[in-house]
Design a protein around this motif. Structure first.
Motif, PDB file in Angstrom:
ATOM      1  N   PHE A   1      -8.181 -19.126  -5.167  1.00  0.00           N
ATOM      2  CA  PHE A   1      -8.679 -18.085  -6.072  1.00  0.00           C
ATOM      3  C   PHE A   1      -9.387 -16.976  -5.303  1.00  0.00           C
ATOM      4  CE2 PHE A   1      -8.310 -21.118  -9.687  1.00  0.00           C
ATOM      5  CZ  PHE A   1      -7.716 -20.279 -10.603  1.00  0.00           C
ATOM      6  N   ALA A   2     -10.267 -17.338  -4.375  1.00  0.00           N
ATOM      7  CA  ALA A   2     -11.013 -16.330  -3.616  1.00  0.00           C
ATOM      8  C   ALA A   2     -10.063 -15.438  -2.820  1.00  0.00           C
ATOM      9  CB  ALA A   2     -12.019 -17.003  -2.688  1.00  0.00           C
ATOM     10  N   ALA A   3      -9.091 -16.030  -2.163  1.00  0.00           N
ATOM     11  CA  ALA A   3      -8.149 -15.241  -1.375  1.00  0.00           C
ATOM     12  C   ALA A   3      -7.342 -14.302  -2.263  1.00  0.00           C
ATOM     13  CB  ALA A   3      -7.226 -16.161  -0.588  1.00  0.00           C
ATOM     14  N   ALA A   4      -6.933 -14.775  -3.435  1.00  0.00           N
ATOM     15  CA  ALA A   4      -6.170 -13.921  -4.349  1.00  0.00           C
ATOM     16  C   ALA A   4      -7.021 -12.745  -4.827  1.00  0.00           C
ATOM     17  CB  ALA A   4      -5.655 -14.734  -5.539  1.00  0.00           C
ATOM     18  N   GLU A   5      -8.281 -13.010  -5.161  1.00  0.00           N
ATOM     19  CA  GLU A   5      -9.158 -11.918  -5.598  1.00  0.00           C
ATOM     20  C   GLU A   5      -9.418 -10.928  -4.466  1.00  0.00           C
ATOM     21  OE1 GLU A   5     -12.230 -12.562  -8.778  1.00  0.00           O
ATOM     22  OE2 GLU A   5     -12.200 -14.540  -7.812  1.00  0.00           O
ATOM     23  N   PHE A   6      -9.637 -11.440  -3.269  1.00  0.00           N
ATOM     24  CA  PHE A   6      -9.817 -10.587  -2.097  1.00  0.00           C
ATOM     25  C   PHE A   6      -8.605  -9.678  -1.918  1.00  0.00           C
ATOM     26  CE2 PHE A   6      -8.727 -10.028   2.400  1.00  0.00           C
ATOM     27  CZ  PHE A   6      -9.870  -9.428   2.904  1.00  0.00           C
ATOM     28  N   LEU A   7      -7.422 -10.260  -1.967  1.00  0.00           N
ATOM     29  CA  LEU A   7      -6.201  -9.471  -1.807  1.00  0.00           C
ATOM     30  C   LEU A   7      -6.088  -8.398  -2.888  1.00  0.00           C
ATOM     31  CD1 LEU A   7      -3.705 -12.280  -0.801  1.00  0.00           C
ATOM     32  CD2 LEU A   7      -4.286 -10.265   0.573  1.00  0.00           C
ATOM     33  N   MET A   8      -6.353  -8.757  -4.126  1.00  0.00           N
ATOM     34  CA  MET A   8      -6.257  -7.787  -5.214  1.00  0.00           C
ATOM     35  C   MET A   8      -7.270  -6.656  -5.036  1.00  0.00           C
ATOM     36  SD  MET A   8      -5.409 -10.266  -8.469  1.00  0.00           S
ATOM     37  CE  MET A   8      -6.827 -11.317  -8.185  1.00  0.00           C
ATOM     38  N   ASP A   9      -8.509  -7.001  -4.674  1.00  0.00           N
ATOM     39  CA  ASP A   9      -9.531  -5.968  -4.472  1.00  0.00           C
ATOM     40  C   ASP A   9      -9.161  -5.035  -3.329  1.00  0.00           C
ATOM     41  OD1 ASP A   9     -11.081  -6.904  -6.559  1.00  0.00           O
ATOM     42  OD2 ASP A   9     -12.482  -8.009  -5.274  1.00  0.00           O
ATOM     43  N   TYR A  10      -8.699  -5.595  -2.221  1.00  0.00           N
ATOM     44  CA  TYR A  10      -8.360  -4.762  -1.071  1.00  0.00           C
ATOM     45  C   TYR A  10      -7.085  -3.965  -1.291  1.00  0.00           C
ATOM     46  CZ  TYR A  10     -12.216  -5.655   1.989  1.00  0.00           C
ATOM     47  OH  TYR A  10     -13.466  -5.639   2.535  1.00  0.00           O
ATOM     48  N   LEU A  11      -6.120  -4.524  -1.994  1.00  0.00           N
ATOM     49  CA  LEU A  11      -4.912  -3.764  -2.305  1.00  0.00           C
ATOM     50  C   LEU A  11      -5.248  -2.589  -3.207  1.00  0.00           C
ATOM     51  CD1 LEU A  11      -2.410  -6.682  -2.873  1.00  0.00           C
ATOM     52  CD2 LEU A  11      -2.322  -4.998  -1.019  1.00  0.00           C
ATOM     53  N   LYS A  12      -6.140  -2.804  -4.148  1.00  0.00           N
ATOM     54  CA  LYS A  12      -6.514  -1.748  -5.095  1.00  0.00           C
ATOM     55  C   LYS A  12      -7.209  -0.579  -4.395  1.00  0.00           C
ATOM     56  CE  LYS A  12      -7.650  -0.539  -9.483  1.00  0.00           C
ATOM     57  NZ  LYS A  12      -6.770  -0.308 -10.557  1.00  0.00           N
ATOM     58  N   SER A  13      -8.032  -0.857  -3.387  1.00  0.00           N
ATOM     59  CA  SER A  13      -8.816   0.220  -2.801  1.00  0.00           C
ATOM     60  C   SER A  13      -8.493   0.590  -1.360  1.00  0.00           C
ATOM     61  CB  SER A  13     -10.304  -0.068  -2.902  1.00  0.00           C
ATOM     62  OG  SER A  13     -10.605  -1.394  -2.891  1.00  0.00           O
ATOM     63  N   ARG A  14      -7.765  -0.264  -0.640  1.00  0.00           N
ATOM     64  CA  ARG A  14      -7.521   0.030   0.770  1.00  0.00           C
ATOM     65  C   ARG A  14      -6.045   0.198   1.138  1.00  0.00           C
ATOM     66  NH1 ARG A  14     -11.940   1.382   0.399  1.00  0.00           N
ATOM     67  NH2 ARG A  14     -13.737   0.752   1.619  1.00  0.00           N
ATOM     68  N   ALA A  15      -5.147  -0.309   0.318  1.00  0.00           N
ATOM     69  CA  ALA A  15      -3.723  -0.121   0.625  1.00  0.00           C
ATOM     70  C   ALA A  15      -3.389   1.363   0.440  1.00  0.00           C
ATOM     71  CB  ALA A  15      -2.861  -0.980  -0.284  1.00  0.00           C
ATOM     72  N   PRO A  16      -2.677   1.950   1.387  1.00  0.00           N
ATOM     73  CA  PRO A  16      -2.418   3.393   1.333  1.00  0.00           C
ATOM     74  C   PRO A  16      -1.304   3.772   0.347  1.00  0.00           C
ATOM     75  CG  PRO A  16      -1.527   2.473   3.353  1.00  0.00           C
ATOM     76  CD  PRO A  16      -2.226   1.356   2.641  1.00  0.00           C
ATOM     77  N   PHE A  17      -1.693   3.798  -0.925  1.00  0.00           N
ATOM     78  CA  PHE A  17      -0.826   4.302  -1.987  1.00  0.00           C
ATOM     79  C   PHE A  17      -1.543   5.467  -2.643  1.00  0.00           C
ATOM     80  CE2 PHE A  17       0.528  -0.165  -1.827  1.00  0.00           C
ATOM     81  CZ  PHE A  17       1.901  -0.036  -1.863  1.00  0.00           C
ATOM     82  N   TRP A  18      -0.770   6.454  -3.063  1.00  0.00           N
ATOM     83  CA  TRP A  18      -1.319   7.582  -3.800  1.00  0.00           C
ATOM     84  C   TRP A  18      -0.688   7.556  -5.173  1.00  0.00           C
ATOM     85  CZ3 TRP A  18      -0.114   7.273   1.239  1.00  0.00           C
ATOM     86  CH2 TRP A  18      -1.161   7.519   2.133  1.00  0.00           C
ATOM     87  N   LYS A  19      -1.559   7.604  -6.200  1.00  0.00           N
ATOM     88  CA  LYS A  19      -1.095   7.415  -7.572  1.00  0.00           C
ATOM     89  C   LYS A  19      -1.210   8.716  -8.361  1.00  0.00           C
ATOM     90  CE  LYS A  19      -2.848   2.732  -7.342  1.00  0.00           C
ATOM     91  NZ  LYS A  19      -3.916   1.834  -7.777  1.00  0.00           N
ATOM     92  N   LYS A  20      -0.162   8.959  -9.144  1.00  0.00           N
ATOM     93  CA  LYS A  20      -0.119  10.145  -9.987  1.00  0.00           C
ATOM     94  C   LYS A  20       0.259   9.697 -11.390  1.00  0.00           C
ATOM     95  CE  LYS A  20       2.302  13.344  -8.145  1.00  0.00           C
ATOM     96  NZ  LYS A  20       3.399  14.263  -7.752  1.00  0.00           N
ATOM     97  N   GLU A  21      -0.536  10.106 -12.383  1.00  0.00           N
ATOM     98  CA  GLU A  21      -0.235   9.793 -13.781  1.00  0.00           C
ATOM     99  C   GLU A  21       0.585  10.922 -14.389  1.00  0.00           C
ATOM    100  OE1 GLU A  21      -3.949   9.125 -15.789  1.00  0.00           O
ATOM    101  OE2 GLU A  21      -4.185   7.133 -14.899  1.00  0.00           O
ATOM    102  N   HIS A  22       1.671  10.541 -15.050  1.00  0.00           N
ATOM    103  CA  HIS A  22       2.498  11.502 -15.776  1.00  0.00           C
ATOM    104  C   HIS A  22       2.164  11.360 -17.253  1.00  0.00           C
ATOM    105  CE1 HIS A  22       5.140  12.578 -12.394  1.00  0.00           C
ATOM    106  NE2 HIS A  22       4.899  11.334 -11.994  1.00  0.00           N
TER     107      HIS A  22
END
Length: 147
Positions: free
Chosen positions: A104-125
């Motif tokens: 559980f901890a590793a999954a939450e860590f991954l989700m938190d870091y993917l949300k804020s540190r993975a280099p994706f740029w999001k655009k809402e249409h």
């Protein structure tokens, strides 16, 4: 370990089939699937842009950190890019560990870091044709402080 940054949809059941199964060192498997949601009531789609190569390296590094930190037996991260409609799957994380707390901890860590540190740029249409870049949220940054 599997890391995939892809435009195509993924099949959750197919990805999870056999994940962590048959290993004597796995006592827990945790999975999470994120879907595109509309917080404004005016969004039609979410578009994610990324730099191929750079994004995969960053997500791989985050995943390797989780594996080492929680002594995971296995980890899976899939993150989509391109134009995604409301309700479409955007990402999934799965972790396999000896104990559920680590999984559980590793999954939450991954989700938190993917949300804020993975280099994706999001655009809402929007439904009205407008597009807006999605700014980072303070709450996402605050979530990292626990790690």
């Amino acid at each position: 370990m599997k890391v995939s940054v892809q435009e195509a949809p993924f099949d959750f059941a197919a990805e999870m089939a056999g994940f962590g199964v048959g290993r004597a060192d796995v006592g827990a498997v945790v999975s999470f699937t994120g879907v595109v949601r509309d917080d404004t009531g005016r969004m039609q789609a979410l578009e994610l842009e990324h730099y191929p190569g750079m994004t995969e390296r960053a997500v791989t590094k985050i995943t390797e950190e989780a594996i080492a930190r929680w002594n995971l037996a296995d980890a899976l991260v899939i993150h989509r890019h391109g134009r995604l409609g409301i309700g479409e799957q955007i990402m999934m994380v799965a972790t396999a560990a000896r104990h559920r707390g680590d999984a559980f901890a590793a999954a939450e860590f991954l989700m938190d870091y993917l949300k804020s540190r993975a280099p994706f740029w999001k655009k809402e249409h929007g439904l009205d044709g407008e597009t807006d870049w999605v700014a980072a949220k303070d709450s996402d940054e605050d979530a990292l402080k626990r790690w």
